[in-house]
Design a protein around this motif. Structure first.
Motif, PDB file in Angstrom:
ATOM      1  N   THR A   1       0.845  -1.200   0.000  1.00 22.46           N
ATOM      2  CA  THR A   1       0.000   0.000   0.000  1.00 22.46           C
ATOM      3  C   THR A   1       0.874   1.241   0.000  1.00 22.46           C
ATOM      4  OG1 THR A   1      -1.683  -1.188   1.265  1.00 22.46           O
ATOM      5  CG2 THR A   1      -1.806   1.194   1.334  1.00 22.46           C
ATOM      6  N   GLN A   2       0.375   2.279  -0.640  1.00 19.40           N
ATOM      7  CA  GLN A   2       1.076   3.565  -0.619  1.00 19.40           C
ATOM      8  C   GLN A   2       0.853   4.253   0.721  1.00 19.40           C
ATOM      9  OE1 GLN A   2       2.989   5.118  -2.959  1.00 19.40           O
ATOM     10  NE2 GLN A   2       2.902   3.328  -4.286  1.00 19.40           N
TER      11      GLN A   2
ATOM     12  N   ILE B   1       4.428  -0.858   3.349  1.00 21.85           N
ATOM     13  CA  ILE B   1       4.015   0.511   3.035  1.00 21.85           C
ATOM     14  C   ILE B   1       5.135   1.166   2.221  1.00 21.85           C
ATOM     15  CG2 ILE B   1       3.237   2.723   3.966  1.00 21.85           C
ATOM     16  CD1 ILE B   1       1.413   0.328   4.625  1.00 21.85           C
ATOM     17  N   LEU B   2       4.746   1.691   1.058  1.00 22.57           N
ATOM     18  CA  LEU B   2       5.747   2.300   0.167  1.00 22.57           C
ATOM     19  C   LEU B   2       5.701   3.826   0.238  1.00 22.57           C
ATOM     20  CD1 LEU B   2       5.184   0.002  -2.947  1.00 22.57           C
ATOM     21  CD2 LEU B   2       6.785  -0.313  -1.051  1.00 22.57           C
TER      22      LEU B   2
ATOM     23  N   GLN C   1      -2.548   5.765   2.533  1.00 21.95           N
ATOM     24  CA  GLN C   1      -3.755   5.039   2.150  1.00 21.95           C
ATOM     25  C   GLN C   1      -4.305   4.247   3.333  1.00 21.95           C
ATOM     26  OE1 GLN C   1      -5.246   5.110  -1.108  1.00 21.95           O
ATOM     27  NE2 GLN C   1      -3.871   6.877  -1.075  1.00 21.95           N
TER      28      GLN C   1
END
Lengths: 110, 113
Positions: free
Chosen positions: B13-14, B112-113, B17
């Motif tokens: 997920t970004q 998480i990116l 978000q």
């Protein structure tokens, strides 16, 4: 703050050896102590210890609790390569919260 | 043997978000838990849930986190606005009664990116 400390952090043995894993705890509203084996994914339940001095056994594994010294040990006799895993102990409060130790990584060589 | 199931096994997920992690506890169990394990660290307690309400939560479980049991079988963990430090393995656990051990699912790896 609740605290659980395991030793050793890692252990390398050969098949057939006996190992002892240690767990000390300081847990408020302590109810019981749990041992889990974690391979790649989910921790899988091994033992639940509630009373002092009563050994629990399952095959080659056994465990005991000392509520006076706030300590537990997990013994594995005649180790096999399939015993290689991370062994976790956790103190359980009366509300069910688990406080985990950092785990002992056991490696059993053929 | 009945088991706790978690989906998805891996979620990417970004940052910022929302993410929902899903768990199906063992069917007759009454107590439900979420834990997380950051890579290389201890398994940490997040929250416990019983009788349709939170019974205990840790300092980690701030306003960004919520749990829900939307029906008779699912138990979800929502993170509203994810941060990089939320990257971890999230484990769901359940137990039948107060003096029974908790049984864990295989976990959801959240990246998480």
């Amino acid at each position: 703050e609740d605290k659980v400390v395991q030793s050793p952090l890692s252990l390398v043995v050969h098949e057939g050896d006996t190992v002892t894993l240690n767990c000390s705890y300081e847990v408020t509203n302590f109810r019981s102590l749990l041992w889990y084996k974690q391979e790649k994914k989910a921790p899988t339940f091994l033992f639940m210890l509630t009373s002092s001095g009563i050994e629990k056994k399952s095959g080659r594994l056994s465990s005991i609790l000392d509520k006076k010294e706030l300590f537990s040990i997990l013994n594995i006799t005649a180790t096999q390569t399939g015993d290689s895993a991370v062994y976790l102990c956790a103190g359980v409060t009366s509300y069910g919260k688990l406080t985990f130790g950092q785990g002992t990584i056991l490696t059993v060589h053929p | 043997e009945p088991e706790v199931t978690q989906t998805p096994s891996h979620q990417v997920t970004q940052m910022g978000q929302e993410v929902i992690l899903r768990c199906v506890p063992i069917s007759n169990h009454l107590y439900f838990y979420w834990y997380r394990q950051i890579l290389g660290q201890k398994v940490e307690f997040l929250v416990s849930f019983y009788n349709n309400e939170i019974s205990e939560k840790s300092e980690i479980f701030d306003d960004q986190f919520s749990v829900e049991r939307p029906d008779g079988s699912n138990f979800t963990l929502k993170i509203r606005s994810t941060k990089l430090e939320d990257s971890a393995m999230y484990f769901c656990a359940s137990r039948l009664e107060a003096d029974q051990p908790q049984h864990f699912g295989d976990g959801t790896r959240l990246s998480i990116l």
